[in-house]
Design a protein around this motif. Structure first.
Motif, mmCIF file in Angstrom:
data_model
loop_
_atom_site.group_PDB
_atom_site.id
_atom_site.type_symbol
_atom_site.label_atom_id
_atom_site.label_comp_id
_atom_site.label_asym_id
_atom_site.label_seq_id
_atom_site.Cartn_x
_atom_site.Cartn_y
_atom_site.Cartn_z
ATOM 1 N N SER A 154 49.933 46.055 33.495
ATOM 2 C CA SER A 154 48.783 45.697 32.678
ATOM 3 C C SER A 154 49.168 45.625 31.197
ATOM 4 N N LEU A 155 48.771 44.524 30.557
ATOM 5 C CA LEU A 155 49.015 44.309 29.129
ATOM 6 C C LEU A 155 47.746 43.780 28.479
ATOM 7 N N THR A 156 47.682 43.860 27.168
ATOM 8 C CA THR A 156 46.565 43.249 26.459
ATOM 9 C C THR A 156 46.794 41.747 26.348
ATOM 10 N N VAL A 157 45.722 41.015 26.092
ATOM 11 C CA VAL A 157 45.830 39.567 25.893
ATOM 12 C C VAL A 157 46.745 39.281 24.710
ATOM 13 N N GLU A 158 46.649 40.102 23.664
ATOM 14 C CA GLU A 158 47.469 39.917 22.463
ATOM 15 C C GLU A 158 48.957 40.108 22.770
ATOM 16 N N THR A 159 49.274 41.110 23.562
ATOM 17 C CA THR A 159 50.674 41.355 23.922
ATOM 18 C C THR A 159 51.217 40.214 24.774
ATOM 19 N N LEU A 160 50.403 39.749 25.707
ATOM 20 C CA LEU A 160 50.823 38.631 26.544
ATOM 21 C C LEU A 160 51.053 37.372 25.700
ATOM 22 N N ALA A 161 50.164 37.134 24.755
ATOM 23 C CA ALA A 161 50.317 35.964 23.872
ATOM 24 C C ALA A 161 51.589 36.078 23.035
ATOM 25 N N ALA A 162 51.899 37.288 22.569
ATOM 26 C CA ALA A 162 53.118 37.493 21.781
ATOM 27 C C ALA A 162 54.357 37.229 22.629
ATOM 28 N N LEU A 163 54.348 37.664 23.885
ATOM 29 C CA LEU A 163 55.475 37.396 24.783
ATOM 30 C C LEU A 163 55.628 35.899 25.030
ATOM 31 N N GLU A 164 54.515 35.207 25.146
ATOM 32 C CA GLU A 164 54.567 33.763 25.354
ATOM 33 C C GLU A 164 55.147 33.066 24.125
ATOM 34 N N ARG A 165 54.694 33.462 22.933
ATOM 35 C CA ARG A 165 55.230 32.867 21.692
ATOM 36 C C ARG A 165 56.723 33.113 21.552
ATOM 37 N N ALA A 166 57.189 34.259 22.031
ATOM 38 C CA ALA A 166 58.608 34.613 21.945
ATOM 39 C C ALA A 166 59.440 33.929 23.029
ATOM 40 N N GLY A 167 58.799 33.160 23.898
ATOM 41 C CA GLY A 167 59.530 32.449 24.946
ATOM 42 C C GLY A 167 59.960 33.319 26.103
ATOM 43 N N GLU A 168 59.299 34.464 26.290
ATOM 44 C CA GLU A 168 59.708 35.403 27.329
ATOM 45 C C GLU A 168 58.997 35.207 28.663
ATOM 46 N N LEU A 169 58.061 34.242 28.721
ATOM 47 C CA LEU A 169 57.306 34.035 29.956
ATOM 48 C C LEU A 169 57.733 32.739 30.638
ATOM 49 N N ALA A 170 57.991 32.827 31.925
ATOM 50 C CA ALA A 170 58.307 31.644 32.714
ATOM 51 C C ALA A 170 57.032 30.911 33.099
ATOM 52 N N LEU A 171 55.951 31.649 33.234
ATOM 53 C CA LEU A 171 54.708 31.079 33.721
ATOM 54 C C LEU A 171 53.547 31.942 33.250
ATOM 55 N N ARG A 172 52.456 31.283 32.856
ATOM 56 C CA ARG A 172 51.232 31.999 32.478
ATOM 57 C C ARG A 172 50.049 31.211 33.010
ATOM 58 N N TRP A 173 49.052 31.920 33.552
ATOM 59 C CA TRP A 173 47.863 31.266 34.084
ATOM 60 C C TRP A 173 46.663 32.196 33.996
ATOM 61 N N GLN A 174 45.495 31.629 34.224
ATOM 62 C CA GLN A 174 44.256 32.396 34.255
ATOM 63 C C GLN A 174 43.608 32.232 35.624
ATOM 64 N N ALA A 175 43.037 33.324 36.099
ATOM 65 C CA ALA A 175 42.287 33.297 37.354
ATOM 66 C C ALA A 175 41.289 34.445 37.344
ATOM 67 N N HIS A 176 40.089 34.145 37.751
ATOM 68 C CA HIS A 176 39.038 35.162 37.880
ATOM 69 C C HIS A 176 38.799 35.930 36.579
ATOM 70 N N GLY A 177 38.968 35.248 35.447
ATOM 71 C CA GLY A 177 38.689 35.873 34.159
ATOM 72 C C GLY A 177 39.824 36.700 33.584
#
Length: 177
Positions: A51-74
């Motif tokens: 579990s992470l915060t939305v902000e932490t997940l966004a920071a990981l995405e900006r840093a290029g550390e995510l292969a895939l990101r999606w939304q489901a069920h809120g």
């Protein structure tokens, strides 16, 4: 050694996490397999989630550390690159049906859908106790149509749990042999 991927998806309540958890327990000493931990913005509840915060997940995405990101069920979900780059021959990841075309196009691999009858899924979701009955009904109504050209196999998980686990283990062994 070539690394490949198994993308596991299916509707809510089909038992994906249960089958994956039990298969991983049986294969825990087999280094050919890696069961990917996904990141999620909801309170940690499922197996192999962090579990992470939305902000932490966004920071990981900006840093290029995510292969895939999606939304489901809120909630937001993601798979970090580090989880997909282990020495194992087969990376096994639970993902949403909606991202299957993207992940298959970008990373290849195999797709496995796990499904169960609607009433069985309803009973499982209610027993989980994470959502009110109205929210469970909305979750069960969600339809995700896969492109006809997307190749996948399916496991039915509305019988004995041991049968579902055995079907998954057989598929996993086939993919590394």
């Amino acid at each position: 050694m070539t690394t490949s991927y198994l993308w596991v998806a299916g509707p809510s309540g089909a038992g994906k996490d249960t089958l994956l958890r039990l298969a991983a327990q049986q294969l825990q000493d087999d280094t050919r397999f890696h069961f990917v931990t996904r990141l999620v913005t909801r309170p940690q509840g499922a197996w192999k989630e962090k579990s992470l915060t939305v902000e932490t997940l966004a920071a990981l995405e900006r840093a290029g550390e995510l292969a895939l990101r999606w939304q489901a069920h809120g909630w937001d979900y993601a798979l970090p690159w580090l989880e997909l780059q282990t020495a194992a021959r087969l990376q096994v990841a639970s993902v949403s049906r909606q991202v299957l075309p993207q992940v298959y196009a970008e990373l290849g691999g195999e797709i496995l859908l796990i499904d169960a009858e609607l009433e069985i899924r309803r009973q499982r979701l209610l027993a989980r106790g994470r959502e009110a009955p109205a929210a469970v009904a909305v979750r069960l109504e969600r339809q995700v149509l896969l492109p006809a050209a997307l190749p996948y196999r399916c496991i039915r998980n509305d019988g004995a749990l041991a049968d579902g686990v055995q079907s998954l283990l057989e598929r996993l062994q086939t993919l590394v042999s």
